[in-house]
Design a protein around this motif. Structure first.
Motif, PDB file in Angstrom:
ATOM      1  N   ARG A  21      -1.992   9.146  21.870  1.00  0.00           N
ATOM      2  CA  ARG A  21      -0.819   8.408  22.338  1.00  0.00           C
ATOM      3  C   ARG A  21       0.280   8.425  21.270  1.00  0.00           C
ATOM      4  N   ASP A  22      -0.120   8.266  20.023  1.00  0.00           N
ATOM      5  CA  ASP A  22       0.852   8.309  18.926  1.00  0.00           C
ATOM      6  C   ASP A  22       1.509   9.690  18.846  1.00  0.00           C
ATOM      7  N   LEU A  23       0.713  10.751  18.942  1.00  0.00           N
ATOM      8  CA  LEU A  23       1.255  12.103  18.816  1.00  0.00           C
ATOM      9  C   LEU A  23       2.203  12.443  19.963  1.00  0.00           C
ATOM     10  N   ILE A  24       1.842  12.062  21.190  1.00  0.00           N
ATOM     11  CA  ILE A  24       2.703  12.352  22.337  1.00  0.00           C
ATOM     12  C   ILE A  24       4.046  11.640  22.201  1.00  0.00           C
ATOM     13  N   SER A  25       4.053  10.457  21.636  1.00  0.00           N
ATOM     14  CA  SER A  25       5.288   9.679  21.528  1.00  0.00           C
ATOM     15  C   SER A  25       6.283  10.302  20.554  1.00  0.00           C
ATOM     16  N   ARG A  26       5.847  11.267  19.773  1.00  0.00           N
ATOM     17  CA  ARG A  26       6.728  11.950  18.816  1.00  0.00           C
ATOM     18  C   ARG A  26       7.288  13.206  19.475  1.00  0.00           C
ATOM     19  N   GLN A  27       8.607  13.306  19.536  1.00  0.00           N
ATOM     20  CA  GLN A  27       9.264  14.379  20.282  1.00  0.00           C
ATOM     21  C   GLN A  27       9.313  15.659  19.442  1.00  0.00           C
ATOM     22  N   SER A  28       8.168  16.282  19.330  1.00  0.00           N
ATOM     23  CA  SER A  28       8.016  17.446  18.452  1.00  0.00           C
ATOM     24  C   SER A  28       8.286  18.747  19.198  1.00  0.00           C
ATOM     25  N   VAL A  29       9.497  18.870  19.745  1.00  0.00           N
ATOM     26  CA  VAL A  29       9.881  20.094  20.450  1.00  0.00           C
ATOM     27  C   VAL A  29      10.071  21.189  19.408  1.00  0.00           C
ATOM     28  N   THR A  30       9.420  22.315  19.624  1.00  0.00           N
ATOM     29  CA  THR A  30       9.367  23.386  18.637  1.00  0.00           C
ATOM     30  C   THR A  30      10.747  23.742  18.089  1.00  0.00           C
ATOM     31  N   PRO A  31      10.888  23.917  16.761  1.00  0.00           N
ATOM     32  CA  PRO A  31       9.853  23.862  15.721  1.00  0.00           C
ATOM     33  C   PRO A  31       9.750  22.502  15.037  1.00  0.00           C
ATOM     34  N   ASN A  32      10.278  21.468  15.646  1.00  0.00           N
ATOM     35  CA  ASN A  32      10.268  20.140  15.043  1.00  0.00           C
ATOM     36  C   ASN A  32       8.883  19.506  15.150  1.00  0.00           C
ATOM     37  N   ASP A  33       8.343  19.083  14.023  1.00  0.00           N
ATOM     38  CA  ASP A  33       7.023  18.443  14.024  1.00  0.00           C
ATOM     39  C   ASP A  33       7.118  16.949  14.298  1.00  0.00           C
ATOM     40  N   ALA A  34       8.255  16.341  14.002  1.00  0.00           N
ATOM     41  CA  ALA A  34       8.515  14.921  14.287  1.00  0.00           C
ATOM     42  C   ALA A  34       7.497  13.972  13.654  1.00  0.00           C
ATOM     43  N   GLY A  35       6.909  14.386  12.545  1.00  0.00           N
ATOM     44  CA  GLY A  35       5.995  13.504  11.826  1.00  0.00           C
ATOM     45  C   GLY A  35       4.553  13.543  12.282  1.00  0.00           C
ATOM     46  N   CYS A  36       4.227  14.404  13.236  1.00  0.00           N
ATOM     47  CA  CYS A  36       2.840  14.484  13.722  1.00  0.00           C
ATOM     48  C   CYS A  36       1.876  14.866  12.594  1.00  0.00           C
ATOM     49  N   GLY A  51     -20.812  23.706   2.577  1.00  0.00           N
ATOM     50  CA  GLY A  51     -19.594  24.496   2.653  1.00  0.00           C
ATOM     51  C   GLY A  51     -18.333  23.662   2.798  1.00  0.00           C
ATOM     52  N   THR A  52     -17.353  24.236   3.486  1.00  0.00           N
ATOM     53  CA  THR A  52     -16.024  23.638   3.594  1.00  0.00           C
ATOM     54  C   THR A  52     -15.601  23.558   5.051  1.00  0.00           C
ATOM     55  N   ILE A  53     -15.043  22.417   5.444  1.00  0.00           N
ATOM     56  CA  ILE A  53     -14.449  22.269   6.760  1.00  0.00           C
ATOM     57  C   ILE A  53     -12.940  22.144   6.582  1.00  0.00           C
ATOM     58  N   ALA A  54     -12.180  22.652   7.541  1.00  0.00           N
ATOM     59  CA  ALA A  54     -10.734  22.718   7.356  1.00  0.00           C
ATOM     60  C   ALA A  54      -9.991  22.522   8.663  1.00  0.00           C
ATOM     61  N   LEU A  55      -8.731  22.121   8.527  1.00  0.00           N
ATOM     62  CA  LEU A  55      -7.823  22.018   9.661  1.00  0.00           C
ATOM     63  C   LEU A  55      -6.519  22.713   9.298  1.00  0.00           C
ATOM     64  N   LEU A  56      -6.047  23.571  10.200  1.00  0.00           N
ATOM     65  CA  LEU A  56      -4.749  24.226  10.043  1.00  0.00           C
ATOM     66  C   LEU A  56      -3.888  23.860  11.240  1.00  0.00           C
ATOM     67  N   LEU A  57      -2.735  23.255  10.970  1.00  0.00           N
ATOM     68  CA  LEU A  57      -1.787  22.907  12.026  1.00  0.00           C
ATOM     69  C   LEU A  57      -0.435  23.532  11.730  1.00  0.00           C
ATOM     70  N   THR A  58       0.290  23.877  12.790  1.00  0.00           N
ATOM     71  CA  THR A  58       1.631  24.426  12.641  1.00  0.00           C
ATOM     72  C   THR A  58       2.570  23.812  13.670  1.00  0.00           C
ATOM     73  N   SER A  59       3.882  23.914  13.393  1.00  0.00           N
ATOM     74  CA  SER A  59       4.885  23.501  14.388  1.00  0.00           C
ATOM     75  C   SER A  59       5.638  24.720  14.920  1.00  0.00           C
ATOM     76  N   ASP A  60       5.014  25.909  14.801  1.00  0.00           N
ATOM     77  CA  ASP A  60       5.689  27.151  15.191  1.00  0.00           C
ATOM     78  C   ASP A  60       4.842  27.988  16.143  1.00  0.00           C
ATOM     79  N   GLU A  61       4.048  27.343  17.014  1.00  0.00           N
ATOM     80  CA  GLU A  61       3.255  28.123  17.963  1.00  0.00           C
ATOM     81  C   GLU A  61       4.039  28.406  19.233  1.00  0.00           C
ATOM     82  N   GLU A  62       4.809  27.425  19.688  1.00  0.00           N
ATOM     83  CA  GLU A  62       5.583  27.602  20.909  1.00  0.00           C
ATOM     84  C   GLU A  62       6.886  28.364  20.655  1.00  0.00           C
ATOM     85  N   GLY A  63       7.192  28.628  19.394  1.00  0.00           N
ATOM     86  CA  GLY A  63       8.393  29.354  19.037  1.00  0.00           C
ATOM     87  C   GLY A  63       8.094  30.785  18.634  1.00  0.00           C
ATOM     88  N   PRO A  64       8.825  31.319  17.647  1.00  0.00           N
ATOM     89  CA  PRO A  64       8.658  32.724  17.263  1.00  0.00           C
ATOM     90  C   PRO A  64       7.288  33.053  16.676  1.00  0.00           C
TER      91      PRO A  64
END
Length: 375
Positions: free
Chosen positions: A9-24, A121-134
């Motif tokens: 709910r918190d993430l949806i409320s942030r208007q992260s229209v590509t490439p804006n992450d909006a704090g997510c 071992g190691t667990i990881a998370l990779l996030l981007t704000s450029d998937e819906e864009g170029p």
């Protein structure tokens, strides 16, 4: 309210229209930092990326996703505000609910749970704000940067929405290649009453376009459906009914499997154009190459987790559009995709089943744990 639903709910409320992450990513990063992760925010050319790790050494199992979303489109098509998460009929409605903030929220909570356990071992998370864009300064650039540092990722799971009819019925173990072409045919503009003084570009384009649409690209392979050619845009004429067009433009997309290379497709289309009297070169943009992940420890870990939680053995598909999984494949990293039902992605009233959120979290947790164990 479950932890994953609250985060979503918190993430949806942030208007992260590509490439804006909006704090997510700041929200996710703060949570993972509190859980003991090493969190790094990587900013490239206005694109926000997050790389977070917990543990040390091999194997390194990565969950990946994106926080950017496509625009909401006409607000009148929505029954509620697109960036105000709304519960209705057992679903959460909002832009990005499925593509793919639901998976991002589930991955975050799953990794918090894994960090609280003892894991190798190691667990990881990779996030981007450029998937819906170029897709230039997002996952691709992060993976290039990590490779330059000598970081070796053993397996990756991307949280794209892959389920089709019911939650858990499909995964992606590969994707088709995709490239766009632009062909401009030039003639001589003139008056429709004096065609002898003009050269109609639309008439010159017609046989080329007919031959391209009729071309046989084969039957595909065991992993991929047949290659497809689709016209996406046609531009021709001035809008006046008495003007012969002096230029005609067609834009098209080709989706292809491993039975064709990009170079062979380009050569064939150029040859078809020339055979039909058009010498103008085609402009190309190759956005993705085909790949397939063969059965092994990663697919076994993911399919086993889905079966354990849902009781369903998912089919393996390579259909649909492109995703950031292609960048992992380019680095020779085994990659698979799994997420919620994809019926409403990019649509008005995008929505996710609330009841799938906790099972989705558990699938990610089990899949990573199984992959760590089996590597």
């Amino acid at each position: 309210m479950s932890a994953v639903l609250e985060l979503l709910r918190d993430l949806i409320s942030r208007q992260s229209v590509t490439p804006n992450d909006a704090g997510c990513q700041a929200v996710v990063g703060a949570r993972l930092s509190a859980a003991g992760f090493q969190v790094e925010h990587l900013h490239f050319e206005g694109v926000d990326n997050l790389w977070a790790t917990h543990g040390a050494g091999a194997p390194l199992i990565c969950l990946a996703g994106h926080t950017d979303v496509v625009p909401a489109g006409p607000i009148g098509a929505w029954t509620s505000e697109p960036f105000s998460p709304t519960e209705r009929g057992g679903e959460l409605v909002g832009r990005g609910a499925v593509d793919m903030k639901g998976s991002v929220a589930a991955m975050t909570v799953a990794l918090e749970q894994l960090a609280a356990e003892s894991h190798p071992g190691t667990i990881a998370l990779l996030l981007t704000s450029d998937e819906e864009g170029p897709g230039i300064d997002g996952t691709r650039r992060v993976l290039d940067t990590l490779a330059e540092r000598g970081v070796s990722i053993d397996d990756a799971i991307v949280g794209e929405p892959t389920s089709e009819q019911v939650f858990g019925d499909a995964i992606k173990a590969g994707r088709r290649g995709s490239m766009n072409g632009r062909l401009v045919v030039r003639g001589v503009q003139g008056h429709t009453a004096y065609p002898q003084l003009a050269d109609n570009a639309a008439h010159r384009l017609a046989p080329v376009l007919g031959a391209l649409v009729a071309a046989d690209w084969g039957k595909g392979t065991a992993d991929f459906p047949p290659t497809t050619f689709q016209v996406s845009n046609l531009v021709c004429g001035t809008g006046a009914s008495n003007v012969i067009p002096g230029e005609a433009e067609v834009r098209f997309n080709v989706r292809f499997g491993t039975d064709w290379t990009a170079e062979r497709i380009q050569d064939r289309i150029a040859r078809i154009a020339q055979e039909n009297g058009v010498e103008e070169p085609v402009e190309w943009n190759v956005s993705a190459l085909p790949f397939v992940t063969r059965p092994g420890s990663l697919l076994a870990a993911l399919v086993g987790a889905i079966e354990s939680v849902t009781g369903i053995k998912p089919i393996s598909s390579t259909g649909g559009g492109t995703s950031d999984a292609r960048f992992f494949a380019a680095h020779k990293i085994p990659v698979a995709e799994f997420g919620p039902i994809n019926a409403t992605i990019h649509a008005a009233n995008e929505r996710i089943e609330i009841d799938c959120l906790d099972p989705l979290t558990e699938i990610y947790r089990l899949a990573v744990r199984n992959a760590l164990r089996d590597r």
